[in-house]
Design an enzyme around this catalytic site. Structure first.
Site, mmCIF file in Angstrom:
data_model
loop_
_atom_site.group_PDB
_atom_site.id
_atom_site.type_symbol
_atom_site.label_atom_id
_atom_site.label_comp_id
_atom_site.label_asym_id
_atom_site.label_seq_id
_atom_site.Cartn_x
_atom_site.Cartn_y
_atom_site.Cartn_z
ATOM 1 N N ASP A 167 -13.890 -4.548 -1.794
ATOM 2 C CA ASP A 167 -13.750 -4.400 -0.342
ATOM 3 C C ASP A 167 -15.101 -4.698 0.317
ATOM 4 O O ASP A 167 -15.881 -3.785 0.617
ATOM 5 C CB ASP A 167 -13.307 -2.974 0.017
ATOM 6 C CG ASP A 167 -11.964 -2.611 -0.575
ATOM 7 O OD1 ASP A 167 -11.157 -3.519 -0.797
ATOM 8 O OD2 ASP A 167 -11.724 -1.405 -0.805
ATOM 9 N N ASP A 172 0.862 -1.179 0.000
ATOM 10 C CA ASP A 172 0.000 0.000 0.000
ATOM 11 C C ASP A 172 0.900 1.231 0.000
ATOM 12 O O ASP A 172 1.748 1.375 0.886
ATOM 13 C CB ASP A 172 -0.900 0.024 1.240
ATOM 14 C CG ASP A 172 -1.973 -1.054 1.197
ATOM 15 O OD1 ASP A 172 -2.299 -1.520 0.094
ATOM 16 O OD2 ASP A 172 -2.479 -1.425 2.272
#
Length: 258
Positions: free
Chosen positions: A130, A11
């Protein structure tokens, strides 16, 4: 039997790899190119980079970083975050990435999956999702899709969205459990297995990996084709070699370089 893939996730925020829990309280870890080289040399199968604030901030991703990574490693990698058009996809692939991951963009414009698949090939287009657990009966799977780093609920059922994306031509689905993200207590087996059972595209488990046993579990119980790992290697608690050796000992088909 096809070998299972181990995919470190980096990330990235402002050119720095960062990691949090459920998308919050992030801690900066290091340079993405240097970490990519270390994990590639360590024996991982692929890498994935997410610009975790690009979509929320309404900006494009860092193409320069993609180019630097492509020059530094010789394994496939995917890039997501800040992609808003076919031109952005083309730029990412031209910079050296093998796959483009779409999440918020695909929810807002599902046709981008079909357009990208037609233009670049299904193998290049990854759907990142998600999902979050819900008791609302409006969601038959028990999971609702969120976007913008869990900042926005969509009203979309996770399983129905995965099946629709497959019909549109997506080549792979990454199931990143919001509830398990960064917790290191195991992957979300229920929704991962549900999507693996009801679609024919490769399914990648993401969120919750903390031990090699967690990977073995998601490969066998949820039939994931690959597993994304982050915290368990970012902390230095495990190496990719240790993880793969443990998986081989557990009877999981894994590709090893040693």
């Amino acid at each position: 039997m096809l070998t299972k893939r181990i995919i470190p996730c980096l990330d990235v925020r402002n050119r720095i790899v960062t990691k949090g829990i459920k998308f919050q309280n992030n801690v900066d870890l290091g340079d993405p190119v240097e970490m990519a080289v270390a994990y590639s040399d360590g024996g991982c199968d692929e890498l994935v980079f997410y610009d975790i604030t690009a979509s929320a901030e309404g900006r494009g991703l860092d193409i320069g970083m993609v180019q630097e990574v492509a020059k530094a490693i010789r394994i496939p990698f995917a890039v997501g975050g800040g992609i808003s058009s076919l031109d952005d996809m083309y730029a990412v692939l031209l910079a050296g990435a093998e796959k483009v991951s779409v999440n918020s963009l695909a929810v807002r414009n599902p046709d981008i999956i079909a357009e990208g698949s037609k233009q670049f090939g299904a193998q290049c287009i990854v759907l990142g999702m998600d999902p979050v657990r819900t008791d609302d009966s409006a969601f038959p799977s028990g999971y609702e899709i969120t976007i913008r780093g869990f900042r926005e609920r969509t009203g979309m059922d996770a399983l129905e969205w995965a099946k629709r994306a497959e019909d549109l031509g997506v080549g792979e689905v990454v199931v990143n459990s919001v509830d398990a993200d960064g917790m290191r207590t195991g992957y979300e087996l229920n929704i991962t297995g549900m999507i693996a059972e009801h679609t024919s595209v490769p399914v990648v488990a993401s969120g919750g990996g903390g031990t090699p046993a967690h990977l073995a579990e998601v490969f066998t119980a949820a039939h994931a084709d690959a597993a994304i790992i982050a915290s368990m290697i970012h902390t230095g608690e495990y190496t990719i070699r240790q993880i793969k050796d443990d998986l081989v000992a557990a009877g999981i088909p894994i590709r090893r370089k040693w």
